[in-house]
Design an enzyme around this catalytic site. Sequence first.
Site: not given
Lengths: 345, 345, 327, 327
Positions: D58-60, D82-87, D129
């Site tokens: 779990l590490a973008e 997984q979601f653009a928010d987590f980029i 999200h």
Amino acid sequence: MATKTQEVEQKGGQSRHRSLGLSDEQALRIYEVMRLARAIDERMWLINRQGRAPFVISCQGQEGAQVGVAAALKPGYDWVAPYYRDAGVVLWFGMTARDQMLSFFARREDPNSGGRQMPGHFGSRRLHIITTGSPVGAQLPHAAGIALAFKQRKEDGVAAVFFGEGSSSQGDAHEAMNFAGIHKLGVIFVCENNGYAISVPQSQQVAVQNLADRAAGYGFPGMVVDGNDVLACYEVAKQAVERARRGDGPMLIEAKTYRLTAHSSDDDDRRYRQAEEVALWRQKDPIQRYAKYLRESGSLTDAAEQEITERISQQVDEATEYAEEAPDPTPDDLARFVYKQEPRF
Amino acid sequence: MATKTQEVEQKGGQSRHRSLGLSDEQALRIYEVMRLARAIDERMWLINRQGRAPFVISCQGQEGAQVGVAAALKPGYDWVAPYYRDAGVVLWFGMTARDQMLSFFARREDPNSGGRQMPGHFGSRRLHIITTGSPVGAQLPHAAGIALAFKQRKEDGVAAVFFGEGSSSQGDAHEAMNFAGIHKLGVIFVCENNGYAISVPQSQQVAVQNLADRAAGYGFPGMVVDGNDVLACYEVAKQAVERARRGDGPMLIEAKTYRLTAHSSDDDDRRYRQAEEVALWRQKDPIQRYAKYLRESGSLTDAAEQEITERISQQVDEATEYAEEAPDPTPDDLARFVYKQEPRF
Amino acid sequence: MATRTVIEAIREAMDEEMARDPSVFLIGEDVGQRGGVFLASDGLFKKYGEYRVIDSPLAESLIVGVAIGAAVNGMRPIVEIQFADFIAPAFNQIVEEAARFCYRSAGDFNLPIVIRTPYGGGVHGALYHSQSIEATYGHIPGLKVVAPSNPADAKGLLKAAIRDPDPVLYLEHKRSYRLIRGEVPGNDGVVPIGKAEVKREGTHLSLIAYGLMLHYCLEVAEKLATEGVSAEVLDLRTIKPMDEAAVIATTKKTGKVLVVHEDNRFAGIAAEVMAVIMENAFDSLDAPVMRLTGPDVPAMPFNHVLEEAFLPNPERILAKAKELAAY
Amino acid sequence: MATRTVIEAIREAMDEEMARDPSVFLIGEDVGQRGGVFLASDGLFKKYGEYRVIDSPLAESLIVGVAIGAAVNGMRPIVEIQFADFIAPAFNQIVEEAARFCYRSAGDFNLPIVIRTPYGGGVHGALYHSQSIEATYGHIPGLKVVAPSNPADAKGLLKAAIRDPDPVLYLEHKRSYRLIRGEVPGNDGVVPIGKAEVKREGTHLSLIAYGLMLHYCLEVAEKLATEGVSAEVLDLRTIKPMDEAAVIATTKKTGKVLVVHEDNRFAGIAAEVMAVIMENAFDSLDAPVMRLTGPDVPAMPFNHVLEEAFLPNPERILAKAKELAAY
Ligand SMILES: Cc1ncc(C[n+]2csc(CCOP(=O)(O)OP(=O)(O)O)c2C)c(N)n1
Ligand SMILES: Cc1ncc(C[n+]2csc(CCOP(=O)(O)OP(=O)(O)O)c2C)c(N)n1
Ligand SMILES: [Mg+2]
Ligand SMILES: [Mg+2]
């Protein structure tokens, strides 16, 4: 520093809670908060499955780790930085069933976010719960910052931060532990290791058995604890808190536990977990286990159990009813609080 | 895994290099590259102080760690991900004095960047040196990716990545070690611990004595080595490379060393270091020390030393002359290579 | 009134605010003992001690994250990011955390944090010591972004930022640090965030800029004047929230606008200024609004020929302004 | 021609490219066993094995950094965020590393990497999200950014992106995944990066959009037609490099343009479109270019009332289009 597994079950026997300095009332209060967290969660699933609310994310199975650690802190003085599963932590710190249900239904009155965030995104300045976003791991540096402020003001407050073992892979986790170690900050790092990050098992997440081993690289102790044993969690947290208040620095607590539900209401965990594995862990349910202990130690009578059950179901009913009826935000609310203070022109 | 300090000086005595499998030629080649790195660096300072070039960043003091490790790799097959001090690494991998001087003067022909980056930002696809930017720590995941590709293709290539102890505080360092550990990738993590990140001493950077201790939390061995002892560095790197080629996974090597210059030509290290400390470390200069060993072991004669000195000064002179005369890029170059392939409309 | 350089004004503002409010502290790489790589905090470590001027580990995400936590617990952190180019590791903490704290808690939390960072080129800083970041962070709701051009604004805006209850990104043009001198009021005056200033009045056309480019525009206005063209020069000072009223006012006054910045062109600040004018003063335009910006190449190269080719300079601004005047 | 949803088209494109080229692989959180949280890679783990479809930690930042290294060493990684928010944690690796690799090495290195990520709102995804990120990454030179609106473009652009030698950010509107169906060519056709497409011809005004908003614009054009207004609808498809020629052509044709996006307004893509028009087709304008965008609030709230208040919808687009038509 060595990592040691807590085996408090063997210590103290029938009156473990008393040997930990907990009165019967306190021990029962811990039990009630665990049960309340579970009951709210179960109700949310029910409502979600009926299509009355779009999203649930659960604490189920992790209440022991959550309430056990939280019970070692001073609500309103210490701070917590929870993650989305930590219903047990925030209820201990003063959130109510109504608060949770207002979030769940995303109502205007929701004290966590005014209906802006998904359920499980806790926050209350008054209750010393730092506001939670979705990006995992970001809360670890926040906790270090909270503890830094305590140190700057020469206060002995403690910051406890909670996170999953998956989130420990984020760079922020490392950076925060390193900093807390350097300055011997009063941070308790609580890893609720439930073996999965959504579908990714621990073996694909880290190369070690015990996350707690990492603490040595940051100059403070790491402890593995049975996360489904609430008293064991309390005990180790108490040690950590005492250490932290003395100014001796952080501790990393790895609570081994399991999530009993799917990751969230959007997940189908049958894609990656065996039913047998889940069933096995259901038998280790921290609430059942603690109830058994309390009953055997004579602290929980049938009458007390029934009272608790009634109190909880009444709270959950009332909270649900209140929150479901509560008004939504209005479109005007959309533009509020982008800033605390709009710039003057 | 236990961390152990290399004490190879005691092993092997007068013929340590031979007991490590290095021929006299190889041992001298190592010496020459160390000296070449130093000579280029010294020339750059001279030119900078004369106002003929705006910036230098140095390898001085760290050549032992750099060349010692690089010498255990297969240039052109393995890959290196160096950082800005690693002149010794890239020279071993095939860069020339001329290449370095072309970067230093930021000429069009500069093979590292066409004059676009500061000196010390190495890169050559042909030589298997991944292009280096300035943000520290970013190269660690790159090295893991290089090793992943080797693994995907079932090749036994190795990726060695170099970084300062300051850079180990970046989240990327943690994320990369964690991933390399999980997949047992062939990565050698080489921390050149020179005790400072610009002005920040190790004590403000990490809470531990040995960075190598961190490896245990990632499931692979960490070794501390005297970074000013080039043969000790070679020995530990050789072990790491063999391990990696066998598919047994990464190793973290912490080479304890010191930078003999200011951080860069823009820095004034008297603001944060004592002159005595620098003087002390000057006496431990890895080049002097290795020269002494080579002379005592009979591998370096006065004649050989003089030949090397002449060869090096000739190379540095020629490189300087060539590069200083070489043309600048033209304004038209500004817009080139934003993309490899400009999109077709 | 005392005369100060930009860097002196910044140091003075921090010093005065730290003396005034014990909750103000500074954290960043090399800010302590060394006084910062540009010496912005020179002397403050000695004066305020190691817990008011903190040498952080080399980890920008941590620095901002720690500042967030400290702010929640009653402090007013000033963060120094050593170069704007190295703010990127903190992007998640700045954008997804700091900028959303107030909004996501419906106003329960707010973060009085200032993030100071040197940006901009012209000092042979190459690709990673020259970048401009105002469009990237200006686009993010919840942040305030300021970019003073002179010592008085630098001091007044920094004081305003430190006292502001919200996160403020405070951009310091590194070439201006020692190049630009000017008078600085000795009193406790703040320059309000969100207010542009006309630095030179004019009637034929408007030049809109900030930071180093503002000085180039003033130079150009001077030259234009000798050729009979009267140029108004508007210093945005605050990038976000932008002073739209000032932009519209100068457009209505002159009917011709040229926007200048170093930052990359695509979806940059100039585009936003053009959009604001399009929406609010279209009928006042005597010519299309023009922009002169850094090109869409990744960043400013090291070699001086390429660096000069990247950076807008007075000559090119003048040429563009003449094109506009002649439209 | 087969009929596919957007998500099926994406899966098919990955499958075909992985079958065709053994250097293509997928890495991301939950992409393996689980097939991705939206099932974009459903079945691929089984088909290609654990080293072609890699469940990452779990590490973008790691994920993108590893993709960079693998690309340097001969592979063609597809990254799923997984979601653009987590980029955001990967911002440094994407912007300061991937986007600058080719430039900083003067063309010696190039990175054939695709970063796929679901963006956009309308699914009760709340603040984290639902985000749109195209302006942030579009502003960065060295990246290509695409945002297909339908299955055929989704498939063709993904194939183009995988074969492209440069890093491409491939944005998937998550509400379109199962909502939008359409025909997909069975052959190996790619849709070229950098080319917009007129999805509906018209003469009175132009609607410019991409992603989900494109469909709303088509709906609005339909309604406008019943009222005698002929709207042209241009699908940008590629955000960066933008097809300026197509933007200019439709402007010259209709003289009136409305740009629509979900992303925040300030220095967003609409501002850039307006700037391009200002610079290239000012004299063709019969009205100011207008924009209808997500507001400048941090992100889209969870509550449906607020979510609807945030998102442009056909009603509001229609109203704005009528305002434009009547100008
Ligand atoms: C930065 C970031 N990336 C991805 C996600 C999507 N995501 C939400 S929860 C989760 C798994 C978290 O696993 P873990 O930390 O072990 O906590 P658990 O859910 O198991 O309690 C993921 C990948 C996220 N929220 N933030
Ligand atoms: C992400 C990032 N932050 C800050 C800097 C500025 N900077 C350049 S070198 C350096 C210190 C590096 O220290 P260390 O890693 O110990 O390497 P050393 O220079 O000591 O060899 C700093 C802070 C940078 N290059 N990148
Ligand atoms: Mg987990
Ligand atoms: Mg160092």
